[in-house]
Design a protein around this motif. Structure first.
Motif, PDB file in Angstrom:
ATOM      1  N   LEU A 147     -27.023  70.968  53.665  1.00 39.89           N
ATOM      2  CA  LEU A 147     -26.592  72.428  53.861  1.00 39.89           C
ATOM      3  C   LEU A 147     -25.423  72.930  53.300  1.00 39.89           C
ATOM      4  CD1 LEU A 147     -27.593  72.078  57.799  1.00 39.89           C
ATOM      5  CD2 LEU A 147     -29.259  72.910  55.813  1.00 39.89           C
ATOM      6  N   LYS A 148     -25.270  74.281  52.644  1.00 36.66           N
ATOM      7  CA  LYS A 148     -24.186  74.702  52.470  1.00 36.66           C
ATOM      8  C   LYS A 148     -23.353  75.507  53.441  1.00 36.66           C
ATOM      9  CE  LYS A 148     -22.439  77.339  48.591  1.00 36.66           C
ATOM     10  NZ  LYS A 148     -22.577  78.189  47.235  1.00 36.66           N
ATOM     11  N   THR A 149     -22.437  74.964  53.889  1.00 41.88           N
ATOM     12  CA  THR A 149     -21.634  75.506  54.957  1.00 41.88           C
ATOM     13  C   THR A 149     -20.418  76.027  54.611  1.00 41.88           C
ATOM     14  OG1 THR A 149     -20.199  73.702  55.656  1.00 41.88           O
ATOM     15  CG2 THR A 149     -22.563  73.563  56.455  1.00 41.88           C
ATOM     16  N   PRO A 150     -19.697  77.032  55.640  1.00 36.91           N
ATOM     17  CA  PRO A 150     -18.360  77.565  54.998  1.00 36.91           C
ATOM     18  C   PRO A 150     -17.362  76.523  54.795  1.00 36.91           C
ATOM     19  CG  PRO A 150     -19.452  78.601  56.853  1.00 36.91           C
ATOM     20  CD  PRO A 150     -20.192  77.348  56.742  1.00 36.91           C
ATOM     21  N   ASP A 151     -17.735  75.295  55.306  1.00 40.48           N
ATOM     22  CA  ASP A 151     -16.409  73.983  54.927  1.00 40.48           C
ATOM     23  C   ASP A 151     -17.068  73.241  53.709  1.00 40.48           C
ATOM     24  OD1 ASP A 151     -15.072  74.899  56.927  1.00 40.48           O
ATOM     25  OD2 ASP A 151     -16.223  73.800  58.554  1.00 40.48           O
TER      26      ASP A 151
END
Length: 243
Positions: A147-151
């Motif tokens: 998953l591509k997360t803000p972090d």
């Protein structure tokens, strides 16, 4: 001779009134005939074309994108997930795409992950309450869900519901959305038309003038009134011409 002048006036009024209401009366007549036989035509419950449905304000999509997995397309519109042309499941917007690590198909619906088997049957729906982090994209890294997360990128284990950071240099394969084939997109658009927007609804609105709002209703009311006046003036002219 005294009767000719009034008769000429009646004819003039009759002619101009007829010209003024010709189009509305034609619409009234044609739509009335169609409504009277709509069941015989099989139109009563037939949905409107997407273009007309959008004119009514229905949220029928124009551009549709999806993801193909194992020869099957996954797309979303109006909070519904379509598998091929089948309206399958609720799917919150925005649509994040779909990917297939191992023998699962995982669809990103808003902040949730919808887990399906290879037959397209729902297994589980997991979200933040199950440890799914906020994400904007999903894909795979080394054949596992990522998953591509803000972090940054994280690998998420759907079996144990745990996530771990991964090296930014890892081979990230995002679930990129692409335009659907036109035939499939047209089928999905047709299914997106609300059942209440059918040909009977359109004909009724045309017949009553509601397609133009309150002004259209007044126009049709005026046309009906003028038609009554034309019947009277026509009768008067006929009666005077026989004297």
């Amino acid at each position: 001779m005294g009767l000719r002048k009034p008769t000429r006036q009646w004819r003039r009024w009759h002619r101009w009134l007829g010209l003024l209401v010709a189009v509305p009366v034609l619409i009234l007549s044609v739509t009335g005939v169609l409504l009277n036989h709509i069941d015989a035509f099989g139109w009563s419950n037939s949905p409107l074309p997407p273009m007309l449905a959008r004119w009514y304000g229905a949220p029928v999509p124009v551009n549709l994108q999806g993801r193909q997995i194992n020869g099957q397309w996954y797309a979303q519109t109006n909070e519904r997930l379509f598998i091929g042309e089948r309206d399958a499941f609720y799917c919150q917007s925005p649509f994040r795409g779909a990917t297939s690590p191992r023998d699962l198909i995982i669809v990103g619906c808003g902040d949730e992950l919808l887990l399906l088997n290879e037959a397209g049957q729902a297994i589980e729906r997991v979200g933040s309450a199950f440890g799914v982090p906020a994400f904007s994209e999903l894909g795979t890294i080394d054949g596992k869900l990522a998953l591509k997360t803000p972090d940054g990128l994280v690998r998420f284990d759907v079996d144990h519901l745990i996530s771990e950071r991964v090296d930014p240099q890892s081979q990230w394969q995002p679930s990129t959305l692409v335009p659907l084939p036109s035939a499939l997109a047209n089928q999905i658009r047709s299914q997106s038309v609300p059942p209440s927007l059918n040909w009977q609804r359109l004909l009724l609105d045309l017949h009553a003038g509601r397609v133009l709002g309150f002004a259209g209703q007044l126009l049709m009311d005026l046309a009906a009134l003028m038609l009554s006046i034309l019947a009277v003036t026509g009768t008067v002219i006929w009666a005077r011409s026989r004297r």
